[in-house]
Design a protein around this motif. Structure first.
Motif, mmCIF file in Angstrom:
data_model
loop_
_atom_site.group_PDB
_atom_site.id
_atom_site.type_symbol
_atom_site.label_atom_id
_atom_site.label_comp_id
_atom_site.label_asym_id
_atom_site.label_seq_id
_atom_site.Cartn_x
_atom_site.Cartn_y
_atom_site.Cartn_z
ATOM 1 N N UNK A 61 19.154 46.058 46.802
ATOM 2 C CA UNK A 61 18.882 44.858 47.588
ATOM 3 C C UNK A 61 20.233 44.250 47.939
ATOM 4 N N UNK A 62 20.605 44.360 49.201
ATOM 5 C CA UNK A 62 21.906 43.876 49.643
ATOM 6 C C UNK A 62 21.944 42.356 49.583
ATOM 7 N N UNK A 98 5.514 48.390 54.598
ATOM 8 C CA UNK A 98 5.872 47.575 53.439
ATOM 9 C C UNK A 98 6.415 46.223 53.894
ATOM 10 N N UNK A 99 5.985 45.162 53.262
ATOM 11 C CA UNK A 99 6.425 43.790 53.542
ATOM 12 C C UNK A 99 6.295 43.424 55.029
ATOM 13 N N UNK A 100 5.125 43.598 55.621
ATOM 14 C CA UNK A 100 4.984 43.322 57.058
ATOM 15 C C UNK A 100 5.150 41.853 57.424
ATOM 16 N N UNK A 113 10.066 40.991 45.412
ATOM 17 C CA UNK A 113 10.417 39.710 46.036
ATOM 18 C C UNK A 113 11.165 38.810 45.052
ATOM 19 N N UNK A 114 10.693 38.775 43.815
ATOM 20 C CA UNK A 114 11.340 37.927 42.809
ATOM 21 C C UNK A 114 12.776 38.372 42.562
ATOM 22 N N UNK A 149 15.310 39.975 58.438
ATOM 23 C CA UNK A 149 16.502 39.844 57.594
ATOM 24 C C UNK A 149 16.195 40.270 56.164
ATOM 25 N N UNK A 150 15.038 39.865 55.653
ATOM 26 C CA UNK A 150 14.643 40.247 54.297
ATOM 27 C C UNK A 150 14.473 41.757 54.199
ATOM 28 N N UNK A 151 13.742 42.342 55.147
ATOM 29 C CA UNK A 151 13.472 43.780 55.088
ATOM 30 C C UNK A 151 14.757 44.593 55.211
#
Length: 512
Positions: free
Chosen positions: A470-471, A441-443, A506-507, A448-450
């Motif tokens: 989502x921290x 997921x989200x490769x 993402x949004x 930092x995002x993941x």
């Protein structure tokens, strides 16, 4: 100019996270916020014709995104979030399942004149090939040590698999569909488990279409079973529809469906209706390899009688636990480790075991009706009444009779983050890129995002769901976003749907 100044003044007066209006310089379009973007995505293809529920709320109370939050939907494996959370609250992160070794009769000159019992305590990791489980060789060595320390060198009786900890005659949930019951992910837990109550078969196509494919047992071996092969090899390019049908009522199972002729060797992962007996059989072999012979394996049927072969009519009544002499106990990994495996790999078998353990702890019973009632009672105690907003039918999410709204998931997840189990619960949820269902997921996103995303995925035909946390990028716990995204009645393919759902996440993540 006056209009722009007025807009800026209003924004300053509303300064705070409750203000959702964006401000742009005069003559430029207002940036699209998460709420507007999510609403737009949900109205367009491929989500437009589907049923969608979205809610994202910061821990400080600000709503980030909201689309049909009260709509009850089939959540698939997002149900595991509720099951694992309630199990941690009820049993504690250090809880361990216990398996006991015991015997009936007496020991004279090293000979046990009676039966050796493997008394299961619901441990889902026995013989499982998962990182947290003790290797089978090590576990059997420990059990054999109990036997030797008791002075037993020969058993003039049977090695009896005792699954009475969960005494229900059928391990599977009655809300599961027929085509799920023969699969490894449709295996139900008993009091004594083995290899997650699964069995693998190696399948190869026949040399010509119309003939039966070759099917042979891979692991574990079950020589007492009769297998009937009604499957056929189909022409090149056709779909693989091979299915396995079994029952706990008899040691007979069959293969049906089609297997394409251009398909290579394939492992068919199925369920094992006689896993407790399988455990006893393998331990018998282990003892014999260590010089301790017995008359062979046995198990205990639903009526409480000892069966020499699975599915046959039971014989004499099994010894009561009170009459047995116990000689040792082994323990599962901690509940925290099991919950981590459940959520990372979306392990249905582990989830259903926790569902039963929760009920057994609260009510003393592990029937599925009792399990559902126990979960609802636990939610009520946590201040989250389920009536009208959350229908629970199993612990794993495999049943399509589960219905939960995005709003309920968010309220549950907020409660967990405010509970004594908050830190450990958060650590049991995977981030994109980690081992498990989110590994790919989200490769293209940054580490930092993941790392800021901790969530559980869910999927079945027509259903996709993601719920979790989502921290905050600034590290402020009050800015953590709790979210739930559930879609039902999807008709588009996964390759079309998944990027759209990713864009919603993402949004939402862009808001903190």
């Amino acid at each position: 100019m006056r209009t722009a100044i007025f807009a800026v003044c209003v924004a300053l007066l509303l300064n705070g996270r409750g203000a959702t209006a964006a401000v742009a310089p005069e003559g430029q379009p207002v940036p699209e916020g998460a709420r507007q973007k999510v609403e737009r995505i949900c109205k367009a293809q491929p989500l437009g014709p589907a049923a969608v529920g979205v809610l994202a709320v910061r821990m400080d109370g600000d709503t980030v995104a909201c689309v049909n939050p009260g709509l009850r939907l089939v959540p698939a494996s997002n149900m595991k979030l509720i099951t694992t959370g309630l199990a941690l609250l009820e049993l504690g992160e250090d809880y361990r399942f216990e398996t006991r070794l015991a015997y009936s009769g007496s020991i004279e000159d090293g000979v046990l004149h009676g039966d050796l019992y493997i008394v299961g305590g619901g441990d889902p990791t026995t013989g499982a090939r998962v990182p947290c489980a003790e290797p089978l060789e090590s576990l059997f060595s420990e059990w054999a040590g109990f036997v030797r320390d008791a002075g037993i060198t020969r058993i003039e009786g049977r090695v009896v698999a005792d699954p009475r900890y969960f005494p229900e005659p059928v391990a599977e949930n009655f809300g599961w569909t027929y085509d799920d019951l023969g699969t490894n992910y449709g295996a139900g837990p008993t009091g004594l488990n083995f290899f997650e109550n699964a069995q693998n078969f190696l399948v190869r196509p026949a040399s010509s279409a119309g003939s039966a494919p070759s099917v042979r047992v891979s692991y574990p071996e079950t020589p007492w079973m009769e297998y009937r092969n009604y499957a056929v090899t189909s022409s090149r390019g056709t779909a693989n529809t091979l299915c396995y049908i079994n029952t706990p009522l008899a040691p007979v199972a069959g293969f049906v469906g089609e297997f394409p002729s251009d398909r290579g060797a394939y492992t068919l992962e199925c369920s094992n209706s006689f896993a407790a007996y399988t455990c006893a059989s393998y331990f018998c072999r282990y003892l014999e390899s260590r010089g301790i012979r017995s008359l062979g394996p046995a198990d205990i049927g639903p009526d409480g009688g000892v069966r020499l072969l699975p599915g046959e009519t039971s014989g004499p009544a099994a010894a009561s636990w009170g009459s047995l002499t116990f000689i040792g106990s082994s323990y599962s990994p901690t509940l925290a480790s099991i919950v981590r495996e459940t959520n990372c790999e979306s392990d249905n078998f582990f989830a259903e075991t926790l569902f039963k353990a929760l009920s057994l702890s609260r009510s003393g019973s592990a029937g599925y009706g009792d399990c559902c009632a126990a979960a609802e009672a636990a939610l009520l105690e946590a201040g989250l009444p389920a009536e009208g907003v959350c229908q629970i039918f199993d612990g794993s999410g495999l049943s399509r009779k589960n219905y939960v709204s995005a709003d309920f998931f968010v309220r549950f997840l907020r409660m967990m983050l405010q509970s004594p189990c908050a830190d450990i619960y958060l650590r049991t949820l995977p981030s994109p890129g980690e081992r498990g269902t989110l590994e790919y997921k989200f490769p293209s996103e940054t580490p930092e995002f993941r790392s800021r995303i901790r969530m559980k995925s869910g999927s079945m035909n027509g259903v996709r769901s993601y719920s979790g946390y989502i921290l905050a990028s600034d590290g402020d716990p009050s800015h953590t976003i709790v979210f739930s995204l559930i879609t039902n009645n999807l008709t588009a393919s996964s390759w079309a749907v998944n990027p759209v759902l990713d864009s919603i996440i993402r949004a939402i993540a862009a808001e903190n």
